[in-house]
Design a protein around this motif. Sequence first.
Motif, PDB file in Angstrom:
ATOM      1  N   LYS A 294       0.821  -1.341  -0.109  1.00  0.00           N
ATOM      2  CA  LYS A 294      -0.063  -0.138  -0.130  1.00  0.00           C
ATOM      3  C   LYS A 294       0.745   1.368   0.136  1.00  0.00           C
ATOM      4  O   LYS A 294       0.372   2.290  -0.431  1.00  0.00           O
ATOM      5  CB  LYS A 294      -0.933   0.000   1.358  1.00  0.00           C
ATOM      6  CG  LYS A 294      -2.000  -1.237   1.334  1.00  0.00           C
ATOM      7  CD  LYS A 294      -2.615  -1.044   2.449  1.00  0.00           C
ATOM      8  CE  LYS A 294      -3.526  -2.392   2.806  1.00  0.00           C
ATOM      9  NZ  LYS A 294      -4.147  -2.429   4.314  1.00  0.00           N
ATOM     10  N   SER A 295       2.180   1.129   0.470  1.00  0.00           N
ATOM     11  CA  SER A 295       3.047   2.219   0.614  1.00  0.00           C
ATOM     12  C   SER A 295       4.037   2.332  -0.324  1.00  0.00           C
ATOM     13  O   SER A 295       4.650   3.565  -0.458  1.00  0.00           O
ATOM     14  CB  SER A 295       3.316   2.374   1.976  1.00  0.00           C
ATOM     15  OG  SER A 295       4.287   1.136   2.428  1.00  0.00           O
ATOM     16  N   CYS A 296       4.503   1.352  -0.918  1.00  0.00           N
ATOM     17  CA  CYS A 296       5.634   1.375  -1.721  1.00  0.00           C
ATOM     18  C   CYS A 296       5.268   2.113  -3.053  1.00  0.00           C
ATOM     19  O   CYS A 296       4.401   2.146  -3.606  1.00  0.00           O
ATOM     20  CB  CYS A 296       6.032  -0.216  -2.163  1.00  0.00           C
ATOM     21  SG  CYS A 296       4.823  -0.842  -3.541  1.00  0.00           S
ATOM     22  N   SER A 297       6.597   2.437  -3.525  1.00  0.00           N
ATOM     23  CA  SER A 297       6.676   3.276  -4.865  1.00  0.00           C
ATOM     24  C   SER A 297       6.136   2.409  -6.322  1.00  0.00           C
ATOM     25  O   SER A 297       6.642   1.347  -5.992  1.00  0.00           O
ATOM     26  CB  SER A 297       7.780   4.003  -5.262  1.00  0.00           C
ATOM     27  OG  SER A 297       7.683   4.709  -6.549  1.00  0.00           O
ATOM     28  N   TRP A 298       5.421   2.927  -6.820  1.00  0.00           N
ATOM     29  CA  TRP A 298       5.017   1.917  -8.061  1.00  0.00           C
ATOM     30  C   TRP A 298       5.932   2.012  -9.441  1.00  0.00           C
ATOM     31  O   TRP A 298       5.904   1.316 -10.223  1.00  0.00           O
ATOM     32  CB  TRP A 298       3.583   2.354  -8.743  1.00  0.00           C
ATOM     33  CG  TRP A 298       2.528   1.777  -7.710  1.00  0.00           C
ATOM     34  CD1 TRP A 298       2.596   1.312  -6.764  1.00  0.00           C
ATOM     35  CD2 TRP A 298       1.207   1.613  -8.177  1.00  0.00           C
ATOM     36  NE1 TRP A 298       1.607   0.849  -6.027  1.00  0.00           N
ATOM     37  CE2 TRP A 298       0.635   1.067  -6.977  1.00  0.00           C
ATOM     38  CE3 TRP A 298       0.304   1.699  -9.204  1.00  0.00           C
ATOM     39  CZ2 TRP A 298      -0.807   0.648  -7.180  1.00  0.00           C
ATOM     40  CZ3 TRP A 298      -0.875   1.532  -9.192  1.00  0.00           C
ATOM     41  CH2 TRP A 298      -1.761   1.103  -7.844  1.00  0.00           C
TER      42      TRP A 298
END
Length: 332
Positions: A294-298
């Motif tokens: 939910k918090s990681c960079s795409w």
Amino acid sequence: MPRNKADAIQFLETQWSSINDNKVKGIKAEVEFVSYLETNNVHYIPGGWIMMPGKNTNIDIPTSYKICLIPVCADFSWSASGQRSIVSPALMSAYNYFRQVGVKTYIVEPSEFDESNFQLPQGRNGNKKAQYPRSYPLDFKEVSPRGNFESVVYSDIFQNFPERNGNSGLRCNKVGRVNQSQYPWNDDNLVKELFWFEYARYYCQVDFLLSNNDLDLFIIGQSGFAYPVELKSKKAAHDPTLGEWFGLDVGPFAKMSFFTSNSMNTDALYVVQEVDDDRNFVNWLAIRFTDLVKSCSWVGRSGGQGMSGGASSTIKVPKLAFQNLSDLLVHL
């Protein structure tokens, strides 16, 4: 089996393409993490090898035909009593977890115990042919419906894996690359455990084309649930938009995704041993994988040299998304 610790370390050297700084950091971090868990009375269980067919010559989608091997760690005459270890409750917990998430799982232990028969693998040298001896056989077992251990035919386990054509594709790396008197190589018990873990993979790789990933270990939370752990020792990087962040390579990201992609509401943990520029310890940090996605960079980025020696591709996870490991453990 290895007649002494030097033989065991040399075997490990033949199996590791790159004994770089990342490899050593990873080994040290795992030792220190286990020490942290034991000091804080946190129950953990061993991981294992997750293997998939290396090519699709036998089946259409190799990655769908995963198996897991859990090595039994036996003592050597130079490491302890020289007696064979028994299958422990911890091993059985790991076995049951892998089975529950849909992976055919086998406990692997030596069926003979004769240190004098040990021979090192040898790569091709001039006119001398390469040799990949398996100094003793392994026994592969599963738990029957009646609760007994039953040996499984080795070829049946790997029926979906292409057979290797002679020694083609096998490698034997140089020995003498580590100082055996320095930590962590002077730890007899650690070398013993590393040996058994690598030998189980080597034993199968001599016969079959396979792709393999290792799982460090599981933490057992206070609720009784098991959480597979991906462990790294890292210094926080900085991004103008994310602030401080830690990377997770794409391979471990996919592995942890597999363990959470089922109807059991399982989760996994990414644990970071944070260090500073001089490799001094800063803190233990952790994040649930369901929070990580939910918090990681795409937008990924090219990573540095991985433990295998090759380049990596990295997912960026903001440091602010992590918790102190001690705070997370009480809620597992």
